[in-house]
Scaffold this active site. Structure first.
Site, PDB file in Angstrom:
ATOM      1  N   SER A 129       0.834  -1.201   0.000  1.00  0.00           N
ATOM      2  CA  SER A 129       0.000   0.000   0.000  1.00  0.00           C
ATOM      3  C   SER A 129       0.867   1.250   0.000  1.00  0.00           C
ATOM      4  O   SER A 129       1.976   1.243   0.559  1.00  0.00           O
ATOM      5  CB  SER A 129      -0.854  -0.019   1.270  1.00  0.00           C
ATOM      6  OG  SER A 129      -1.434   1.235   1.491  1.00  0.00           O
ATOM      7  N   TYR A 153      -1.502  -0.969  11.009  1.00  0.00           N
ATOM      8  CA  TYR A 153      -1.836  -1.489   9.671  1.00  0.00           C
ATOM      9  C   TYR A 153      -0.651  -1.277   8.719  1.00  0.00           C
ATOM     10  O   TYR A 153      -0.200  -2.195   8.037  1.00  0.00           O
ATOM     11  CB  TYR A 153      -3.090  -0.788   9.126  1.00  0.00           C
ATOM     12  CG  TYR A 153      -3.280  -0.999   7.641  1.00  0.00           C
ATOM     13  CD1 TYR A 153      -3.621  -2.243   7.137  1.00  0.00           C
ATOM     14  CD2 TYR A 153      -3.089   0.052   6.728  1.00  0.00           C
ATOM     15  CE1 TYR A 153      -3.769  -2.453   5.762  1.00  0.00           C
ATOM     16  CE2 TYR A 153      -3.239  -0.142   5.364  1.00  0.00           C
ATOM     17  CZ  TYR A 153      -3.577  -1.398   4.888  1.00  0.00           C
ATOM     18  OH  TYR A 153      -3.716  -1.599   3.529  1.00  0.00           O
ATOM     19  N   LYS A 157       2.155  -3.916   6.577  1.00  0.00           N
ATOM     20  CA  LYS A 157       2.544  -3.899   5.153  1.00  0.00           C
ATOM     21  C   LYS A 157       4.066  -3.810   5.025  1.00  0.00           C
ATOM     22  O   LYS A 157       4.686  -4.520   4.238  1.00  0.00           O
ATOM     23  CB  LYS A 157       1.898  -2.707   4.430  1.00  0.00           C
ATOM     24  CG  LYS A 157       0.387  -2.809   4.310  1.00  0.00           C
ATOM     25  CD  LYS A 157      -0.036  -3.990   3.459  1.00  0.00           C
ATOM     26  CE  LYS A 157      -1.525  -4.162   3.374  1.00  0.00           C
ATOM     27  NZ  LYS A 157      -1.939  -5.463   2.855  1.00  0.00           N
TER      28      LYS A 157
HETATM   29  P1  NAD Z   1     -11.226  -6.209   1.490  1.00  0.00           P
HETATM   30  O1  NAD Z   1     -11.404  -6.158   2.962  1.00  0.00           O
HETATM   31  O2  NAD Z   1     -12.396  -5.955   0.626  1.00  0.00           O
HETATM   32  O3  NAD Z   1     -10.579  -7.615   1.064  1.00  0.00           O
HETATM   33  C1  NAD Z   1      -9.726  -8.339   1.921  1.00  0.00           C
HETATM   34  C2  NAD Z   1     -10.301  -9.747   2.022  1.00  0.00           C
HETATM   35  O4  NAD Z   1      -9.452 -10.547   2.866  1.00  0.00           O
HETATM   36  C3  NAD Z   1     -11.686  -9.770   2.640  1.00  0.00           C
HETATM   37  O5  NAD Z   1     -12.547 -10.486   1.781  1.00  0.00           O
HETATM   38  C4  NAD Z   1     -11.498 -10.490   3.975  1.00  0.00           C
HETATM   39  O6  NAD Z   1     -12.645 -11.245   4.340  1.00  0.00           O
HETATM   40  C5  NAD Z   1     -10.286 -11.362   3.687  1.00  0.00           C
HETATM   41  N1  NAD Z   1      -9.484 -11.716   4.863  1.00  0.00           N
HETATM   42  C6  NAD Z   1      -8.999 -10.887   5.829  1.00  0.00           C
HETATM   43  N2  NAD Z   1      -8.279 -11.597   6.705  1.00  0.00           N
HETATM   44  C7  NAD Z   1      -8.301 -12.895   6.310  1.00  0.00           C
HETATM   45  C8  NAD Z   1      -7.743 -14.100   6.827  1.00  0.00           C
HETATM   46  N3  NAD Z   1      -7.011 -14.118   7.940  1.00  0.00           N
HETATM   47  N4  NAD Z   1      -7.956 -15.253   6.145  1.00  0.00           N
HETATM   48  C9  NAD Z   1      -8.700 -15.250   5.009  1.00  0.00           C
HETATM   49  N5  NAD Z   1      -9.266 -14.151   4.484  1.00  0.00           N
HETATM   50  C10 NAD Z   1      -9.059 -12.977   5.132  1.00  0.00           C
HETATM   51  O7  NAD Z   1     -10.035  -5.201   1.140  1.00  0.00           O
HETATM   52  P2  NAD Z   1      -9.498  -4.708  -0.269  1.00  0.00           P
HETATM   53  O8  NAD Z   1      -9.750  -3.258  -0.352  1.00  0.00           O
HETATM   54  O9  NAD Z   1      -9.943  -5.597  -1.345  1.00  0.00           O
HETATM   55  O10 NAD Z   1      -7.932  -4.879  -0.018  1.00  0.00           O
HETATM   56  C11 NAD Z   1      -7.213  -6.019  -0.459  1.00  0.00           C
HETATM   57  C12 NAD Z   1      -5.769  -5.868  -0.038  1.00  0.00           C
HETATM   58  O11 NAD Z   1      -5.249  -4.653  -0.581  1.00  0.00           O
HETATM   59  C13 NAD Z   1      -5.570  -5.769   1.471  1.00  0.00           C
HETATM   60  O12 NAD Z   1      -4.387  -6.466   1.821  1.00  0.00           O
HETATM   61  C14 NAD Z   1      -5.390  -4.291   1.700  1.00  0.00           C
HETATM   62  O13 NAD Z   1      -4.607  -4.025   2.843  1.00  0.00           O
HETATM   63  C15 NAD Z   1      -4.666  -3.869   0.439  1.00  0.00           C
HETATM   64  N6  NAD Z   1      -4.860  -2.448   0.100  1.00  0.00           N
HETATM   65  C16 NAD Z   1      -6.116  -1.938   0.014  1.00  0.00           C
HETATM   66  C17 NAD Z   1      -6.282  -0.579  -0.259  1.00  0.00           C
HETATM   67  C18 NAD Z   1      -7.651   0.053  -0.317  1.00  0.00           C
HETATM   68  O14 NAD Z   1      -7.747   1.255  -0.149  1.00  0.00           O
HETATM   69  N7  NAD Z   1      -8.716  -0.707  -0.590  1.00  0.00           N
HETATM   70  C19 NAD Z   1      -5.173   0.229  -0.476  1.00  0.00           C
HETATM   71  C20 NAD Z   1      -3.900  -0.339  -0.414  1.00  0.00           C
HETATM   72  C21 NAD Z   1      -3.757  -1.691  -0.118  1.00  0.00           C
HETATM   73  N1  UFG Z   2     -11.655  12.119   3.566  1.00  0.00           N
HETATM   74  C1  UFG Z   2     -12.583  13.035   3.983  1.00  0.00           C
HETATM   75  N2  UFG Z   2     -13.715  12.571   4.590  1.00  0.00           N
HETATM   76  C2  UFG Z   2     -13.964  11.243   4.770  1.00  0.00           C
HETATM   77  C3  UFG Z   2     -13.006  10.319   4.317  1.00  0.00           C
HETATM   78  C4  UFG Z   2     -11.854  10.794   3.719  1.00  0.00           C
HETATM   79  O1  UFG Z   2     -12.391  14.242   3.856  1.00  0.00           O
HETATM   80  O2  UFG Z   2     -15.007  10.891   5.336  1.00  0.00           O
HETATM   81  C5  UFG Z   2     -10.445  12.613   2.896  1.00  0.00           C
HETATM   82  C6  UFG Z   2      -9.159  12.248   3.614  1.00  0.00           C
HETATM   83  O3  UFG Z   2      -8.842  13.217   4.596  1.00  0.00           O
HETATM   84  C7  UFG Z   2      -8.157  12.192   2.466  1.00  0.00           C
HETATM   85  C8  UFG Z   2      -9.001  11.695   1.282  1.00  0.00           C
HETATM   86  O4  UFG Z   2     -10.353  11.967   1.630  1.00  0.00           O
HETATM   87  O5  UFG Z   2      -7.684  13.482   2.150  1.00  0.00           O
HETATM   88  C9  UFG Z   2      -8.852  10.204   1.024  1.00  0.00           C
HETATM   89  O6  UFG Z   2      -9.096   9.501   2.235  1.00  0.00           O
HETATM   90  P1  UFG Z   2      -9.280   7.915   2.272  1.00  0.00           P
HETATM   91  O7  UFG Z   2      -9.588   7.540   3.677  1.00  0.00           O
HETATM   92  O8  UFG Z   2     -10.243   7.486   1.224  1.00  0.00           O
HETATM   93  O9  UFG Z   2      -7.855   7.384   1.811  1.00  0.00           O
HETATM   94  P2  UFG Z   2      -6.432   7.558   2.482  1.00  0.00           P
HETATM   95  O10 UFG Z   2      -5.514   8.057   1.416  1.00  0.00           O
HETATM   96  O11 UFG Z   2      -6.476   8.341   3.726  1.00  0.00           O
HETATM   97  O12 UFG Z   2      -6.051   6.079   2.892  1.00  0.00           O
HETATM   98  C10 UFG Z   2      -6.389   4.929   2.102  1.00  0.00           C
HETATM   99  C11 UFG Z   2      -6.345   3.720   3.013  1.00  0.00           C
HETATM  100  C12 UFG Z   2      -4.933   3.503   3.480  1.00  0.00           C
HETATM  101  C13 UFG Z   2      -4.055   3.340   2.285  1.00  0.00           C
HETATM  102  C14 UFG Z   2      -4.149   4.537   1.395  1.00  0.00           C
HETATM  103  C15 UFG Z   2      -3.341   4.332   0.146  1.00  0.00           C
HETATM  104  O13 UFG Z   2      -7.211   3.896   4.119  1.00  0.00           O
HETATM  105  O14 UFG Z   2      -4.841   2.349   4.260  1.00  0.00           O
HETATM  106  O15 UFG Z   2      -5.522   4.765   1.039  1.00  0.00           O
HETATM  107  O16 UFG Z   2      -3.691   3.154  -0.458  1.00  0.00           O
HETATM  108  F1  UFG Z   2      -2.779   3.221   2.677  1.00  0.00           F
END
Ligand code: NAD
Ligand code: UFG
Length: 349
Positions: A129, A153, A157
């Site tokens: 991430s 978190y 990573k």
């Molecule tokens: P998500 O929560 O929709 O998907 C993660 C999935 O993993 C879920 O379906 C959950 O049930 C499953 N899971 C969690 N722990 C588990 C375990 N111990 N065993 C089996 N299954 C398990 O999240 P997402 O947004 O699809 O994210 C996927 C990956 O990408 C995650 O590792 C997350 O940290 C990473 N990521 C997400 C974002 C974002 O903003 N969505 C940004 C950067 C990185």
């Molecule tokens: N924001 C608001 N109001 C809200 C939610 C978000 O103003 O209710 C703003 C935040 O302050 C930020 C922007 O919208 O400026 C984006 O916020 P997000 O929470 O959607 O995303 P972030 O960049 O803060 O973080 C997300 C995940 C992190 C990940 C990162 C990059 O939560 O775990 O994206 O992948 F690391």
């Protein structure tokens, strides 16, 4: 013979979109997920969307911390690669429950790596991430930018990235690609799969989408005093289908015979968009007004984060295709046809 890919967390938001692209790309996919933050309905919809390729998907409800169950999956299938999405991802929750995050994300990953190694499957794509860049001093963030995790978190990573480096040094037959995602948003253009977070959404777009369908009254904008064009936070939003395609590009790199060891790529668009610009684009796409309430900065938030995407472009031959208008169009298409996500309004969340 089709390549077989194990997808952990494949019922989740990014996982379900990636599994669909895998199936359409001719891969066989085995999904394991404990459904902690997802629904099996997503897996069923992916099967439907994949049409004639739907039969190439199988699903096991398994927790990665259950090593014996993992062993059974590996005993039944010889995988060519693993894409590892499974993990908990809520920053605030990780601050409140650090041990849950270390147990789930780290122990789950160590189990997976051990079982992969002992079964001779050493090709891995891991979901990292942009959170590992912390508050970047300079943008765009390149893969060489300093790393700093700001919460449990983020530390999971960073630790997993380090573990992957370590095992690739200890055993040169591992090939690992770490993908640092920026801000995934949007949904499949069919409107059939999308993001369905449990509880109150932490992230901007799921929150906006719930306002537009009448589930929440207004958006709290966290901070309008950043040094950005309109004072609100700037992020690199990337369409989830582009992100899914980035995984196919990474797999192709793993399979092209080059020696990788452990390498890392940003997946973003390289463009920064402010909160207010995103709200405006969503209002245009949905025709809905998003009421705003301005508040102070959210603790731990950076002002400006966006990616340098050159390395992925050059070495994975991958580039994001969609802009924020398409992201908002598809987010709204999903939200308006599934206002309660995969569940009904009465189901427990
Ligand atoms: P998500 O929560 O929709 O998907 C993660 C999935 O993993 C879920 O379906 C959950 O049930 C499953 N899971 C969690 N722990 C588990 C375990 N111990 N065993 C089996 N299954 C398990 O999240 P997402 O947004 O699809 O994210 C996927 C990956 O990408 C995650 O590792 C997350 O940290 C990473 N990521 C997400 C974002 C974002 O903003 N969505 C940004 C950067 C990185
Ligand atoms: N924001 C608001 N109001 C809200 C939610 C978000 O103003 O209710 C703003 C935040 O302050 C930020 C922007 O919208 O400026 C984006 O916020 P997000 O929470 O959607 O995303 P972030 O960049 O803060 O973080 C997300 C995940 C992190 C990940 C990162 C990059 O939560 O775990 O994206 O992948 F690391």
């Amino acid at each position: 013979m089709a390549m077989k890919v194990l997808v952990t967390g494949g019922a989740g938001y990014i996982g379900s979109h990636t599994v669909l692209q895998l199936l359409l790309g001719g891969f066989e996919a085995v999904v394991i997920d404990n459904l902690d933050n997802s629904s099996e309905v997503a897996v069923k919809r992916v099967v439907e969307l994949a049409g004639e390729f739907g039969g190439n998907l199988s699903f096991h409800k398994i927790d990665l911390r259950d090593k014996e169950a993992l062993e059974r999956v590996f005993a039944s299938t010889k995988f060519d690669a693993v894409i590892h999405f499974a993990g908990l991802k809520a920053v605030g929750e990780s601050v409140m429950k650090p041990l849950l995050y270390y147990d789930n994300n780290l122990v789950g990953t160590i189990n997976l790596l051990e079982v992969m190694g002992s079964n001779g499957c050493k090709n891995l794509v891991f979901s990292s991430s942009a959170t590992v860049y912390g508050w970047p001093k300079e943008v765009p963030c390149t893969e060489e930018s300093p790393l700093r995790a700001l919460n449990p978190y983020g530390r999971t990573k960073l630790f997993i990235e380090e573990i992957c480096h370590d095992i690739s040094v200890s055993d040169s037959s591992w090939n690992i690609i770490l993908l640092r995602y920026f801000n995934p948003v949007g949904a499949h253009p069919s409107g059939f799969i999308g993001e369905d977070p449990r509880g109150i959404p932490n992230n901007l777009m799921p929150y906006i989408q719930q306002i537009a369908v009448g589930r929440r009254p207004s958006l709290t904008v966290f901070g309008n005093d950043y040094s950005t064009k309109d004072g609100t936070g700037v992020r690199d939003y990337i369409h989830v289908v582009d992100l899914a395609d980035g995984h196919i590009a990474a797999l192709k790199k793993l399979f092209d015979g080059s020696k990788i060891g452990c390498d890392v790529y940003n997946l973003g668009t390289g463009k920064g968009t402010s909160v207010l610009e995103m709200v405006e684009a969503f209002e245009k796409a949905s025709g809905k007004k998003i009421p705003l309430v301005f508040a102070g900065r959210r603790p731990g938030d950076a002002g400006i984060v966006y990616a340098s995407t050159e390395k992925a472009d050059k070495e994975l031959n991958w580039k994001a295709k969609y802009g924020i208008d398409e992201m908002c169009r598809d987010q709204w298409n999903w939200a308006s046809s599934n206002p309660w996500g995969y569940e009904s309004p009465d189901s427990p969340k």
